[in-house]
Motif scaffolding. Structure first.
Motif, PDB file in Angstrom:
ATOM      1  N   GLN A   3       7.184   5.957   4.699  1.00 25.10           N
ATOM      2  CA  GLN A   3       8.541   6.048   4.707  1.00 25.10           C
ATOM      3  C   GLN A   3       8.668   7.693   3.792  1.00 25.10           C
ATOM      4  N   GLU A   4       7.696   7.403   2.650  1.00 24.19           N
ATOM      5  CA  GLU A   4       7.313   8.969   1.931  1.00 24.19           C
ATOM      6  C   GLU A   4       7.376  10.348   2.543  1.00 24.19           C
ATOM      7  N   ALA A   5       6.453   9.732   3.921  1.00 26.55           N
ATOM      8  CA  ALA A   5       6.584  11.183   4.540  1.00 26.55           C
ATOM      9  C   ALA A   5       7.310  11.429   5.798  1.00 26.55           C
ATOM     10  N   LEU A   6       8.528  10.846   6.167  1.00 28.83           N
ATOM     11  CA  LEU A   6       9.505  10.841   6.599  1.00 28.83           C
ATOM     12  C   LEU A   6      10.487  11.259   5.498  1.00 28.83           C
ATOM     13  N   THR A   7      10.154  11.020   4.514  1.00 33.29           N
ATOM     14  CA  THR A   7      11.508  11.572   3.501  1.00 33.29           C
ATOM     15  C   THR A   7      11.117  13.081   3.072  1.00 33.29           C
ATOM     16  N   ASN A   8       9.704  13.256   3.052  1.00 37.81           N
ATOM     17  CA  ASN A   8       9.442  14.985   2.958  1.00 37.81           C
ATOM     18  C   ASN A   8       9.642  15.600   3.957  1.00 37.81           C
ATOM     19  N   ALA A   9       9.111  14.985   5.210  1.00 40.01           N
ATOM     20  CA  ALA A   9       9.898  16.070   6.169  1.00 40.01           C
ATOM     21  C   ALA A   9      11.182  16.449   6.157  1.00 40.01           C
ATOM     22  N   ARG A  10      12.159  15.653   6.331  1.00 34.85           N
ATOM     23  CA  ARG A  10      13.548  15.787   6.362  1.00 34.85           C
ATOM     24  C   ARG A  10      13.850  16.437   5.043  1.00 34.85           C
TER      25      ARG A  10
ATOM     26  N   GLY B  66       6.461  13.604  -4.216  1.00 33.47           N
ATOM     27  CA  GLY B  66       6.495  12.313  -2.788  1.00 33.47           C
ATOM     28  C   GLY B  66       4.900  12.881  -2.559  1.00 33.47           C
ATOM     29  N   LEU B  67       4.468  13.598  -2.895  1.00 32.78           N
ATOM     30  CA  LEU B  67       2.747  13.813  -1.844  1.00 32.78           C
ATOM     31  C   LEU B  67       1.918  13.170  -3.209  1.00 32.78           C
ATOM     32  N   VAL B  68       2.045  13.326  -4.359  1.00 35.09           N
ATOM     33  CA  VAL B  68       1.424  12.596  -5.108  1.00 35.09           C
ATOM     34  C   VAL B  68       1.728  11.300  -5.573  1.00 35.09           C
ATOM     35  N   GLY B  69       2.194  10.433  -5.444  1.00 32.83           N
ATOM     36  CA  GLY B  69       2.518   8.943  -5.277  1.00 32.83           C
ATOM     37  C   GLY B  69       2.480   7.942  -3.708  1.00 32.83           C
ATOM     38  N   ILE B  70       1.884   9.899  -3.032  1.00 39.63           N
ATOM     39  CA  ILE B  70       0.953   9.111  -1.834  1.00 39.63           C
ATOM     40  C   ILE B  70      -0.254   8.859  -2.000  1.00 39.63           C
ATOM     41  N   GLY B  71      -0.651  10.055  -2.997  1.00 40.24           N
ATOM     42  CA  GLY B  71      -2.219  10.591  -2.814  1.00 40.24           C
ATOM     43  C   GLY B  71      -2.130   9.205  -4.111  1.00 40.24           C
ATOM     44  N   GLU B  72      -1.320   8.947  -5.202  1.00 42.19           N
ATOM     45  CA  GLU B  72      -1.722   7.570  -5.204  1.00 42.19           C
ATOM     46  C   GLU B  72      -2.105   6.157  -5.331  1.00 42.19           C
ATOM     47  N   ARG B  73      -1.399   6.142  -4.747  1.00 39.13           N
ATOM     48  CA  ARG B  73      -1.200   4.373  -3.815  1.00 39.13           C
ATOM     49  C   ARG B  73      -2.356   4.810  -2.603  1.00 39.13           C
ATOM     50  N   VAL B  74      -2.306   5.737  -2.297  1.00 40.47           N
ATOM     51  CA  VAL B  74      -4.103   5.752  -1.042  1.00 40.47           C
ATOM     52  C   VAL B  74      -5.250   5.683  -2.679  1.00 40.47           C
ATOM     53  N   GLN B  75      -5.574   6.409  -3.393  1.00 45.62           N
ATOM     54  CA  GLN B  75      -6.371   6.595  -4.220  1.00 45.62           C
ATOM     55  C   GLN B  75      -6.608   4.532  -4.810  1.00 45.62           C
ATOM     56  N   LEU B  76      -5.211   3.692  -5.272  1.00 45.81           N
ATOM     57  CA  LEU B  76      -5.687   2.407  -5.462  1.00 45.81           C
ATOM     58  C   LEU B  76      -5.633   1.801  -4.652  1.00 45.81           C
ATOM     59  N   ALA B  77      -5.775   1.953  -3.186  1.00 48.77           N
ATOM     60  CA  ALA B  77      -6.255   1.202  -1.733  1.00 48.77           C
ATOM     61  C   ALA B  77      -7.442   1.816  -1.862  1.00 48.77           C
ATOM     62  N   GLY B  78      -8.149   2.755  -2.367  1.00 44.51           N
ATOM     63  CA  GLY B  78      -9.554   2.798  -1.600  1.00 44.51           C
ATOM     64  C   GLY B  78      -9.542   3.811  -0.596  1.00 44.51           C
ATOM     65  N   GLY B  79      -8.134   4.113  -0.473  1.00 44.06           N
ATOM     66  CA  GLY B  79      -8.275   5.252   0.702  1.00 44.06           C
ATOM     67  C   GLY B  79      -8.720   6.957   0.714  1.00 44.06           C
TER      68      GLY B  79
END
Length: 367
Positions: free
Chosen positions: A284-291, A332-345
């Motif tokens: 969802q966030e990646a599509l928003t950044n692309a738009r 947007g990328l910061v939010g994705i990075g935060e989610r991925v980091q908290l998920a251990g990815g």
């Protein structure tokens, strides 16, 4: 060190100007003894070095009559006037320059009379004061402009940091709300099963007592969870949380908005709800950044993986050079990075050699 070099250079300039004025005075034959002129010049230069920055107005007002009596101190007066225009408001500099001009014109008129030499001398000194004040004001304006640019840059940097922190906080709050829903559901199931075990008549008394303790603890834990995390829920955020199965609908919404999106779903086996929820938010966030940053460009979305290797989410879009873009702060990328980091990815993003922007997130396959 730099300050003392500047002070030394100004002292040399004052000495040279004073020597010029002294030579002019000696040629007219009405100068003080040379030792008195040199002593007066040294005192004026010392005052210039010591008080030019801290007390420029007082220094200039002292040097004006001092320079009218001796030739050497006249070289320090323009530099002191320059300091007044540099460190004090313009009205103060103009007033001090006017005092200098009026004093000079009056004393020269008494000494020389309304002769050609008088007019030439007064005109030269007034023009020198005007030039000095004008240059100082230009330097002052340039410094103020540089300071304002630096302040704007600092404020912009602070604003960017604030937006990034807000993005991280917003993503953490959204994850907390999602975890609240998941944990509340599981704790509720635990309480229901414990309650069912508690009311079973054929169960031993000890097991029913233990089940009652479990049920009561589950209810208390659920209540604590609602008090701690439930406040993060927005009033309108009561819809069910998305999963990986909702990604095709998300892609279809983007297509209806005019985007060209290709989707590849290759996840082997049932994807855990939490993992699917993370994948959905990343897409969802990646599509928003692309738009925002590449409007009209084609986008490819691929979600692949299995339980042994984890889940991989890739979003590629062509880079648009010179095209219209919507403003963004990089949150947007910061939010994705935060989610991925908290998920251990792990998260990778950036332009590729093929002229595309690629976002690749790896998430561990955890239930």
């Amino acid at each position: 060190m730099r300050r003392w070099l500047i002070e030394g250079a100004l002292a040399v300039v004052a000495l040279l100007l004073g020597s010029f004025f002294l030579a002019t005075t000696l040629s007219e034959g009405d100068a003080w003894p040379l030792w008195a002129e040199l002593a007066a010049g040294l005192v004026a230069i010392a005052g210039l070095v010591l008080f030019r920055r801290s007390r420029p107005v007082a220094l200039t007002l002292v040097l004006i009559p001092f320079g009218l009596l001796f030739g050497m101190p006249m070289g320090a007066a323009p530099i002191a006037l320059f300091a007044v225009a540099l460190y004090r408001p313009a009205r103060v500099a103009v007033g001090v320059a006017a005092v200098h001009a009026v004093s000079l014109a009056g004393v020269y008129l008494i000494a020389l009379g309304p002769t050609r030499v008088y007019w030439e001398s007064v005109t030269f000194m007034v023009l020198l004061d005007v030039i000095v004040v004008a240059i100082a004001m230009l330097v002052r304006s340039q410094r103020q402009l540089v300071r304002s640019f630096a302040e704007r840059a600092r404020q912009a940097e602070q604003g960017q940091q604030l937006r990034l922190e807000q993005a991280r906080l917003g993503e953490r709050e959204r994850i907390a709300r999602e975890m609240h829903d998941v944990l509340a559901h599981r704790i509720s199931l635990l309480a229901v099963h414990a309650g069912a075990l508690e009311v079973r008549r054929e169960a031993p008394e000890g097991e029913r007592a233990a089940a009652g303790v479990i049920r009561q603890s589950a209810y208390e834990a659920l209540e604590d969870l609602r008090q701690v995390i439930g406040m993060l829920r927005e009033p309108a955020d009561d819809r069910p949380q998305p999963t990986l199965a909702d990604v095709p609908a998300l892609i279809e919404q983007s297509r209806e908005a005019g985007a060209r999106v290709e989707l590849e779903l290759g996840a082997a086996g049932p994807v855990p709800a939490g993992l699917g929820r993370h994948a959905y938010r990343i897409v969802q966030e990646a599509l928003t950044n692309a738009r925002k940053h590449a409007p009209g460009a084609s986008v490819r979305v691929a979600v692949t993986g299995h339980a042994e290797r984890g889940l991989v989410v890739e979003v590629d879009n062509a880079l648009v050079a010179g095209g219209p873009t919507l403003p963004g702060a990089g949150a947007g990328l910061v939010g994705i990075g935060e989610r991925v980091q908290l998920a251990g990815g792990r998260l990778e993003h950036g332009p590729t050699t093929a002229g595309e922007f690629r976002l690749r997130a790896w998430l561990p396959w955890t239930p």
